[in-house]
Design an enzyme around this catalytic site. Structure first.
Site, PDB file in Angstrom:
ATOM      1  N   CYS A  19       0.835  -1.220   0.000  1.00  0.00           N
ATOM      2  CA  CYS A  19       0.000   0.000   0.000  1.00  0.00           C
ATOM      3  C   CYS A  19       0.864   1.262   0.000  1.00  0.00           C
ATOM      4  O   CYS A  19       0.677   2.133  -0.860  1.00  0.00           O
ATOM      5  CB  CYS A  19      -0.957  -0.026   1.184  1.00  0.00           C
TER       6      CYS A  19
HETATM    7  N1  NAP Z   1      -4.303  -4.357   4.961  1.00  0.00           N
HETATM    8  C1  NAP Z   1      -3.770  -3.631   3.988  1.00  0.00           C
HETATM    9  O1  NAP Z   1      -3.996  -2.413   3.875  1.00  0.00           O
HETATM   10  C2  NAP Z   1      -2.905  -4.301   2.944  1.00  0.00           C
HETATM   11  C3  NAP Z   1      -2.529  -3.570   1.822  1.00  0.00           C
HETATM   12  C4  NAP Z   1      -1.719  -4.182   0.857  1.00  0.00           C
HETATM   13  C5  NAP Z   1      -1.323  -5.495   1.028  1.00  0.00           C
HETATM   14  N2  NAP Z   1      -1.673  -6.171   2.156  1.00  0.00           N
HETATM   15  C6  NAP Z   1      -1.229  -7.563   2.286  1.00  0.00           C
HETATM   16  O2  NAP Z   1      -2.337  -8.395   1.985  1.00  0.00           O
HETATM   17  C7  NAP Z   1      -2.281  -9.596   2.778  1.00  0.00           C
HETATM   18  C8  NAP Z   1      -3.577  -9.715   3.566  1.00  0.00           C
HETATM   19  O3  NAP Z   1      -3.674  -8.585   4.411  1.00  0.00           O
HETATM   20  P1  NAP Z   1      -4.949  -8.304   5.320  1.00  0.00           P
HETATM   21  O4  NAP Z   1      -4.740  -6.965   5.910  1.00  0.00           O
HETATM   22  O5  NAP Z   1      -6.186  -8.595   4.566  1.00  0.00           O
HETATM   23  O6  NAP Z   1      -4.761  -9.448   6.464  1.00  0.00           O
HETATM   24  P2  NAP Z   1      -5.815  -9.947   7.528  1.00  0.00           P
HETATM   25  O7  NAP Z   1      -6.883  -8.919   7.712  1.00  0.00           O
HETATM   26  O8  NAP Z   1      -5.039 -10.369   8.722  1.00  0.00           O
HETATM   27  O9  NAP Z   1      -6.483 -11.229   6.841  1.00  0.00           O
HETATM   28  C9  NAP Z   1      -5.765 -12.426   6.617  1.00  0.00           C
HETATM   29  C10 NAP Z   1      -6.693 -13.496   6.046  1.00  0.00           C
HETATM   30  O10 NAP Z   1      -5.975 -14.715   5.901  1.00  0.00           O
HETATM   31  C11 NAP Z   1      -6.550 -15.742   6.744  1.00  0.00           C
HETATM   32  N3  NAP Z   1      -5.394 -16.472   7.327  1.00  0.00           N
HETATM   33  C12 NAP Z   1      -4.550 -16.036   8.281  1.00  0.00           C
HETATM   34  N4  NAP Z   1      -3.551 -16.931   8.472  1.00  0.00           N
HETATM   35  C13 NAP Z   1      -3.774 -17.947   7.603  1.00  0.00           C
HETATM   36  C14 NAP Z   1      -3.096 -19.153   7.292  1.00  0.00           C
HETATM   37  N5  NAP Z   1      -1.964 -19.496   7.930  1.00  0.00           N
HETATM   38  N6  NAP Z   1      -3.603 -19.960   6.314  1.00  0.00           N
HETATM   39  C15 NAP Z   1      -4.756 -19.628   5.676  1.00  0.00           C
HETATM   40  N7  NAP Z   1      -5.451 -18.495   5.941  1.00  0.00           N
HETATM   41  C16 NAP Z   1      -4.951 -17.659   6.867  1.00  0.00           C
HETATM   42  C17 NAP Z   1      -7.390 -14.980   7.765  1.00  0.00           C
HETATM   43  O11 NAP Z   1      -8.517 -15.677   8.239  1.00  0.00           O
HETATM   44  P3  NAP Z   1      -8.378 -16.931   9.253  1.00  0.00           P
HETATM   45  O12 NAP Z   1      -7.198 -16.652  10.133  1.00  0.00           O
HETATM   46  O13 NAP Z   1      -9.690 -16.998   9.978  1.00  0.00           O
HETATM   47  O14 NAP Z   1      -8.174 -18.101   8.352  1.00  0.00           O
HETATM   48  C18 NAP Z   1      -7.904 -13.816   6.899  1.00  0.00           C
HETATM   49  O15 NAP Z   1      -8.952 -14.239   6.058  1.00  0.00           O
HETATM   50  C19 NAP Z   1      -1.058  -9.447   3.684  1.00  0.00           C
HETATM   51  O16 NAP Z   1       0.017 -10.158   3.134  1.00  0.00           O
HETATM   52  C20 NAP Z   1      -0.809  -7.949   3.693  1.00  0.00           C
HETATM   53  O17 NAP Z   1       0.523  -7.607   3.938  1.00  0.00           O
HETATM   54  C21 NAP Z   1      -2.472  -5.616   3.114  1.00  0.00           C
END
Ligand code: NAP
Length: 325
Positions: free
Chosen positions: A132
């Site tokens: 981001c």
């Molecule tokens: N947030 C931002 O603004 C943003 C921006 C750009 C990129 N990103 C990147 O996008 C990715 C996701 O970010 P996010 O903010 O959406 O994260 P998040 O809110 O923590 O969501 C993570 C998701 O993955 C699942 N999960 C967690 N551990 C897991 C595992 N070991 N195996 C399978 N599923 C798993 C979680 O649900 P369960 O644990 O219930 O399975 C949830 O659905 C990250 O790599 C982050 O760095 C984020």
């Protein structure tokens, strides 16, 4: 696999996180694809934002069921999905940092900074969706570096602030409401934020000094950049360079002279807004740039759909919240 009506199918791994939910909200409006699955462990069985689709606790082998998979997982957790997709010949947009420039695993991946790499997207198998913070910084600086207007003997100083969804949805004590409300704090001081790997890889030879801050709002990023420029370069020249470079992009807005990007104008959109200002009373010419975007929109899910659109032959802005006033 493709639906009976010929629409490609997509799956979302990590659909219950902040980026996954945002992605599903956009895909629910996209009439060119059908969402076949959205995974979650904790929320398995709960309704997803796509009508009629519940979250399911599925493993990487299910990637073979779709034409394209989005990986909205924590860093590292996407690797078995990428491997399974490679084995099955399924295309991937990976939102983690695992295959971004500077990661050491970027070989074989196309960097999904859509406006800069769009020519490679139609044939891409694995797309590394950008971070981001790097999205605003790289979209602002890359065309200026290419145009030779930056004085690279001096550092580029970037002050950035992001809402708390940037840290993901897993509970953390330092992100509790009572810890962030009424507060504003820098973090990753010392120029060591992990997004610098990606920024340095895409902006070689620039000295970047990057300080992120935690903003007590849910979503949105504002980045204010002190840009050292060569003598004679002014804001009008920078604005003209951006306008020419991004003329055909539906998701990059270059603000008019005097217009100031605001979080409130980009939150809930898939746009990045860029603006540039001249500065008085400085010996060495330095411009102030401002980039504003939604970390979940152009900074994550919006850009992921923009990349998918070009991978699948749709218009770049299809289903995206761009160009609406
Ligand atoms: N947030 C931002 O603004 C943003 C921006 C750009 C990129 N990103 C990147 O996008 C990715 C996701 O970010 P996010 O903010 O959406 O994260 P998040 O809110 O923590 O969501 C993570 C998701 O993955 C699942 N999960 C967690 N551990 C897991 C595992 N070991 N195996 C399978 N599923 C798993 C979680 O649900 P369960 O644990 O219930 O399975 C949830 O659905 C990250 O790599 C982050 O760095 C984020």
């Amino acid at each position: 696999m493709s639906t009976n009506d010929g629409r490609p199918t997509v799956g979302v791994a990590g659909g219950s996180g902040y980026t996954g939910l945002e992605l599903l909200r956009i895909l629910a409006r996209h009439d060119g694809v059908r969402v076949a699955f959205a995974t979650a462990r904790g929320d398995a069985g709960c309704e997803s934002p796509v009508v009629g689709l519940a979250f399911a606790d599925l493993g990487p082998d299910r990637v073979a069921d779709v034409d394209l998979a989005f990986l909205c997982l924590p860093h590292g957790a996407a690797l078995p999905w990428v491997q399974a997709a490679r084995d099955a010949g399924v295309r991937v947009v990976d939102l983690t940092a695992d295959h971004r420039p500077g990661s050491g695993r970027e070989a074989g991946a196309v960097y999904g900074m859509t406006e800069l790499t769009e020519a490679h997207l139609p044939d891409a198998g694995l797309v590394a969706n950008p971070g981001c913070y790097p999205t605003g910084v790289i979209l602002a600086l890359a065309p200026l570096q290419a145009a030779g207007v930056i004085d690279d003997a001096r550092p580029v100083v970037i002050q950035a602030a992001s809402g708390v969804t940037g840290a993901g949805r897993s509970p953390r004590r330092d992100l509790l409401f009572a810890e962030v409300v009424g507060d504003f704090r820098p973090y990753a001081l010392g120029n060591g934020h992990r997004h610098l790997l990606e920024m340095r890889a895409m902006l070689p030879d620039l000295q970047l000094l990057f300080t992120p801050h935690l903003l007590p709002v849910a979503r949105g990023i504002v980045e204010t950049i002190a840009l050292p420029v060569r003598g004679g370069v002014d804001a009008a020249e920078v604005r003209a360079t951006w306008r020419e470079r991004y003329a055909s992009s539906p998701c990059v807005r270059v603000d008019d002279d005097g217009e100031v990007p605001r979080l409130a104008r980009v939150a809930g959109t898939d746009e990045v807004h860029l603006a540039v200002f001249d500065n008085e009373a400085l010996e060495a010419p330095t411009l102030t740039l401002v980039a504003a975007l939604d970390n979940l929109g152009k900074g994550a899910a919006g850009q992921a759909v923009q990349n998918m659109n070009l991978m699948l032959g749709f218009d770049a802005g299809r289903a995206l919240r761009c160009g609406q006033r």
